[in-house]
Design an enzyme around this catalytic site. Structure first.
Site, PDB file in Angstrom:
ATOM      1  N   MET A  30       0.920  -1.180  -0.019  1.00 50.51           N
ATOM      2  CA  MET A  30      -0.077   0.016   0.089  1.00 50.51           C
ATOM      3  C   MET A  30       0.946   1.278   0.001  1.00 50.51           C
ATOM      4  SD  MET A  30      -3.587  -0.961   1.927  1.00 50.51           S
ATOM      5  CE  MET A  30      -2.683  -0.623   3.790  1.00 50.51           C
ATOM      6  N   GLY A  31       2.102   1.079  -0.381  1.00 52.12           N
ATOM      7  CA  GLY A  31       3.097   2.333  -0.447  1.00 52.12           C
ATOM      8  C   GLY A  31       3.571   2.704   0.922  1.00 52.12           C
ATOM      9  N   HIS A  37       9.479  -3.329   3.625  1.00 49.75           N
ATOM     10  CA  HIS A  37       9.059  -3.578   2.331  1.00 49.75           C
ATOM     11  C   HIS A  37      10.126  -3.924   1.422  1.00 49.75           C
ATOM     12  CE1 HIS A  37       5.455  -0.743   3.480  1.00 49.75           C
ATOM     13  NE2 HIS A  37       4.876  -1.841   3.052  1.00 49.75           N
TER      14      HIS A  37
HETATM   15  O1  PAF Z   1      -0.181  -5.993   3.568  1.00 51.56           O
HETATM   16  C1  PAF Z   1      -0.548  -4.845   2.676  1.00 51.56           C
HETATM   17  O2  PAF Z   1       0.236  -3.807   2.565  1.00 51.56           O
HETATM   18  C2  PAF Z   1      -1.985  -5.301   2.119  1.00 51.56           C
HETATM   19  O3  PAF Z   1      -2.685  -5.493   3.036  1.00 51.56           O
HETATM   20  C3  PAF Z   1      -1.919  -5.818   0.733  1.00 51.56           C
HETATM   21  C4  PAF Z   1      -1.530  -7.249   0.791  1.00 51.56           C
HETATM   22  C5  PAF Z   1      -0.980  -4.985  -0.066  1.00 51.56           C
HETATM   23  C6  PAF Z   1      -3.231  -5.736   0.231  1.00 51.56           C
HETATM   24  O4  PAF Z   1      -3.724  -4.410   0.127  1.00 51.56           O
END
Ligand code: PAF
Length: 287
Positions: A30-31, A37
């Site tokens: 989700m950025g 990440h």
């Molecule tokens: O973990 C996340 O950031 C969100 O739940 C995902 C997997 C991108 C789904 O929107």
């Protein structure tokens, strides 16, 4: 790095890579990317010829009164970080591209047995929103593998089950939780913490670690450990949603024969809802 905002351009590219026999790795996000990440991107990089990331703040997984509008959006910084970490393509659609009719789509994907417990009990509809958007993203990217962080342990279990039940040809690759030096699990929501709350936040992981040790010693029952964990979090200033020990494979209540368990907690600290967990192999911890 190629950036796609619409479905047809994304599909044209990934299908051409697939025709060339390239392995496609996918990291949905989700950025507001942090090092947690980026470790998922690097893990996908190790296993794939092409790495695709998505950035989409999915309205469907936010409940009423949750932080959808205020969720941090940092597109240009995110793009630079993705490039630096070897991402080949970014899919960053507008909400209307994924949900053209707006609101709730008619078709939804749900894994009810795993979605209404733990975090799902406190965030009704959350995992339905996650499963639906991840199913859509898998259909668009058609990855060979997708990397998910273990911090969101329940999400990982839900996605694994969805993939198995709906026969998605995607390998789900778990990635270890990224942590700050004091143990706090990395999360975009950590930035909601005030300085004082940030100083308290590592207590969540510390209490999980204490529970791991106590579980290994066998002196307290799982119920006693969870009660002690909840009390310690409250004492430190959290408003805990739960502190639980569950079977790691399917989040069922732990039975005497279960050797692989996960100790999970979710707790509010000011405006931030923090979650964390530790997986435990009882075969190796019992004294
Ligand atoms: O973990 C996340 O950031 C969100 O739940 C995902 C997997 C991108 C789904 O929107």
């Amino acid at each position: 790095m190629d950036i796609y905002q619409n479905i047809s351009e994304l599909r044209t590219s990934v299908r051409s890579w697939r025709r060339e026999g390239q392995v496609i790795g996918f990291v949905p996000t989700m950025g507001n990317l942090h090092d947690g990440h980026l470790s998922l991107i690097r893990k996908a990089r190790e296993r794939s010829d092409r790495v695709v990331a998505s950035i989409f703040v999915n309205p469907l997984q936010f409940g009423e009164g949750e932080d959808f509008d205020g969720y941090p959006r940092t597109e240009s910084r995110d793009q630079s970080l993705l490039i630096e970490n070897g991402c080949d393509a970014l899919f960053a659609p507008a909400v209307t591209e994924l949900y053209p009719e707006g609101g709730m789509p008619v078709t939804i994907v749900e894994v009810p047995q795993l979605s209404n417990i733990l975090c799902g009990a406190h965030r009704p509809g959350h995992f339905r929103g996650v499963a639906t958007v991840v199913a859509k993203l898998f259909n668009l990217v058609e990855p060979d593998l997708a990397v998910f962080g273990e911090k969101d342990y329940q999400q990982l279990v839900v996605i694994r089950r969805m993939v198995e039940d709906l026969c998605f040809p995607v390998e789900i690759v778990p990635a270890t939780t990224g942590r700050e030096p004091d143990g706090l699990a990395m999360s975009s929501r950590n930035q909601y913490l005030t300085d004082n709350e940030r100083a308290i936040a590592p207590v969540l992981f510390a209490e999980l670690r204490k529970a791991v040790e106590a579980l290994g010693s066998g002196k307290q029952t799982p119920e006693e450990l969870c009660r002690a964990g909840l009390a310690a979090l409250e004492e430190a200033g959290f408003r805990p949603d739960y502190f639980e020990i569950r079977r790691a494979s399917d989040l069922a209540q732990v039975g005497e024969d279960d050797l692989r368990v996960v100790i999970m907690a979710a707790a509010w600290l000011g405006r931030a809802r923090l979650i964390d967990n530790i997986q435990v192999d009882l075969e190796y911890t019992s004294g």
